[in-house]
Design a protein around this motif. Structure first.
Motif, mmCIF file in Angstrom:
data_model
loop_
_atom_site.group_PDB
_atom_site.id
_atom_site.type_symbol
_atom_site.label_atom_id
_atom_site.label_comp_id
_atom_site.label_asym_id
_atom_site.label_seq_id
_atom_site.Cartn_x
_atom_site.Cartn_y
_atom_site.Cartn_z
ATOM 1 N N GLY A 84 0.814 -1.214 0.000
ATOM 2 C CA GLY A 84 0.000 0.000 0.000
ATOM 3 C C GLY A 84 0.847 1.262 0.000
ATOM 4 N N LEU A 85 1.978 1.230 0.730
ATOM 5 C CA LEU A 85 2.892 2.375 0.752
ATOM 6 C C LEU A 85 3.510 2.621 -0.614
ATOM 7 N N VAL A 86 3.901 1.534 -1.276
ATOM 8 C CA VAL A 86 4.536 1.664 -2.587
ATOM 9 C C VAL A 86 3.552 2.197 -3.613
ATOM 10 N N ARG A 87 2.323 1.729 -3.551
ATOM 11 C CA ARG A 87 1.347 2.086 -4.579
ATOM 12 C C ARG A 87 0.587 3.370 -4.283
ATOM 13 N N GLY A 88 0.415 3.683 -3.010
ATOM 14 C CA GLY A 88 -0.376 4.863 -2.683
ATOM 15 C C GLY A 88 0.310 5.854 -1.784
ATOM 16 N N GLY A 89 1.615 5.678 -1.556
ATOM 17 C CA GLY A 89 2.316 6.592 -0.680
ATOM 18 C C GLY A 89 1.888 6.425 0.771
ATOM 19 N N ARG A 90 2.157 7.449 1.572
ATOM 20 C CA ARG A 90 1.809 7.371 2.991
ATOM 21 C C ARG A 90 0.305 7.188 3.187
ATOM 22 N N ALA A 91 -0.505 7.889 2.371
ATOM 23 C CA ALA A 91 -1.965 7.752 2.490
ATOM 24 C C ALA A 91 -2.405 6.327 2.193
ATOM 25 N N GLY A 92 -1.790 5.708 1.181
ATOM 26 C CA GLY A 92 -2.122 4.324 0.856
ATOM 27 C C GLY A 92 -1.741 3.382 1.976
ATOM 28 N N GLY A 93 -0.597 3.639 2.613
ATOM 29 C CA GLY A 93 -0.182 2.811 3.743
ATOM 30 C C GLY A 93 -1.120 2.946 4.922
ATOM 31 N N ILE A 94 -1.595 4.172 5.164
ATOM 32 C CA ILE A 94 -2.532 4.396 6.274
ATOM 33 C C ILE A 94 -3.849 3.680 6.006
ATOM 34 N N ARG A 95 -4.349 3.759 4.783
ATOM 35 C CA ARG A 95 -5.618 3.094 4.459
ATOM 36 C C ARG A 95 -5.484 1.575 4.550
ATOM 37 N N THR A 96 -4.371 1.051 4.069
ATOM 38 C CA THR A 96 -4.157 -0.392 4.162
ATOM 39 C C THR A 96 -4.040 -0.825 5.619
ATOM 40 N N SER A 97 -3.343 -0.045 6.415
ATOM 41 C CA SER A 97 -3.221 -0.345 7.841
ATOM 42 C C SER A 97 -4.586 -0.322 8.518
ATOM 43 N N ALA A 98 -5.425 0.648 8.145
ATOM 44 C CA ALA A 98 -6.772 0.721 8.720
ATOM 45 C C ALA A 98 -7.571 -0.535 8.386
ATOM 46 N N GLY A 99 -7.411 -1.038 7.157
ATOM 47 C CA GLY A 99 -8.091 -2.268 6.779
ATOM 48 C C GLY A 99 -7.613 -3.456 7.589
ATOM 49 N N VAL A 100 -6.297 -3.543 7.780
ATOM 50 C CA VAL A 100 -5.725 -4.624 8.596
ATOM 51 C C VAL A 100 -6.278 -4.579 10.016
ATOM 52 N N LEU A 101 -6.313 -3.397 10.608
ATOM 53 C CA LEU A 101 -6.775 -3.255 11.986
ATOM 54 C C LEU A 101 -8.264 -3.561 12.122
ATOM 55 N N CYS A 102 -9.053 -3.160 11.129
ATOM 56 C CA CYS A 102 -10.486 -3.492 11.160
ATOM 57 C C CYS A 102 -10.695 -5.002 11.057
ATOM 58 N N GLY A 103 -9.874 -5.660 10.227
ATOM 59 C CA GLY A 103 -9.961 -7.113 10.142
ATOM 60 C C GLY A 103 -9.617 -7.770 11.470
ATOM 61 N N LEU A 104 -8.596 -7.252 12.160
ATOM 62 C CA LEU A 104 -8.239 -7.780 13.476
ATOM 63 C C LEU A 104 -9.367 -7.567 14.483
ATOM 64 N N LEU A 105 -10.025 -6.413 14.417
ATOM 65 C CA LEU A 105 -11.131 -6.141 15.336
ATOM 66 C C LEU A 105 -12.277 -7.126 15.135
ATOM 67 N N VAL A 106 -12.526 -7.490 13.872
ATOM 68 C CA VAL A 106 -13.574 -8.489 13.597
ATOM 69 C C VAL A 106 -13.213 -9.816 14.249
#
Length: 206
Positions: A29-51
């Motif tokens: 996500g960082l490579v493809r979307g920069g810092r914003a892409g990394g943050i969004r991908t991280s948010a997805g990972v964390l939401c998956g963990l919360l589930v």
């Protein structure tokens, strides 16, 4: 209780920092979307963990572990998804420098970053099994199992968020370098091959 929290934190940190699909999709996500892409991908990972934390508290993860068919279906689906993500990274190797530049930016992060992170976690039944076996084992005698399990799960998510933040901040300093076509091809090649390997292992592992 303090000794339990310390031992759980050490175990959680060890599990989180081990290189795995979560780290790879965040880097992707960082490579493809920069810092914003990394943050969004991280948010997805964390939401998956919360589930999965909620599933562990409610006992749904135990059902996944107990149901051989359900576990196998979810495992194969997760493996196929990781292989697909890896193949997409490998396909980027065929793009020209102009195409790579056009495929990088906030738009890509919005469309695929969060979903990639979320699906990487939610389609991996091993995370659910990890929570249903790891979290209750740290509940001290006499403490409410459900609430203590929830607290430990949230602590695990918080530590994961800290790890993702470190990745994003560290990568932010070299984001421009990471998005150079030659460097990006190398990162895509490594992450693609490793993701395919993780996916195949997840799908076929007993």
């Amino acid at each position: 209780m303090l000794a339990m929290l310390l031992s759980f934190t050490l175990a959680a940190v060890f599990l989180i920092v081990l290189p795995g699909p979560d780290t790879l999709v965040v880097v992707r996500g960082l490579v493809r979307g920069g810092r914003a892409g990394g943050i969004r991908t991280s948010a997805g990972v964390l939401c998956g963990l919360l589930v999965w934390v909620a599933a562990a508290v409610l006992g749904l993860s135990a059902l996944v572990q107990a149901s051989e068919i359900g576990y196998e279906v979810l495992k194969i689906a997760g493996g196929c998804y990781l292989v697909w993500v890896g193949v997409q990274s490998l396909r980027a190797l065929r793009r020209t420098a102009a195409e790579l530049t056009a495929a990088t930016g906030p738009a890509l992060g919005r469309s695929g970053g969060f979903g990639a992170g979320f699906l990487t976690d939610i389609l991996n039944p091993k995370i659910g099994v990890l929570f249903v076996t790891l979290l209750p084992g740290f509940v001290p005698a006499g403490y409410p199992v459900a609430w203590t399990t929830l607290g430990l799960g949230l602590l695990y998510v918080a530590l994961s968020a800290l790890y993702c933040a470190v990745l994003v901040l560290a990568a932010g300093r070299i984001a421009g370098w990471m998005q150079r076509p030659r460097v990006r091809r190398r990162i895509d090649a490594v992450t693609g091959l490793v993701l395919v390997g993780f996916g195949v292992r997840l799908a076929v592992e007993a």
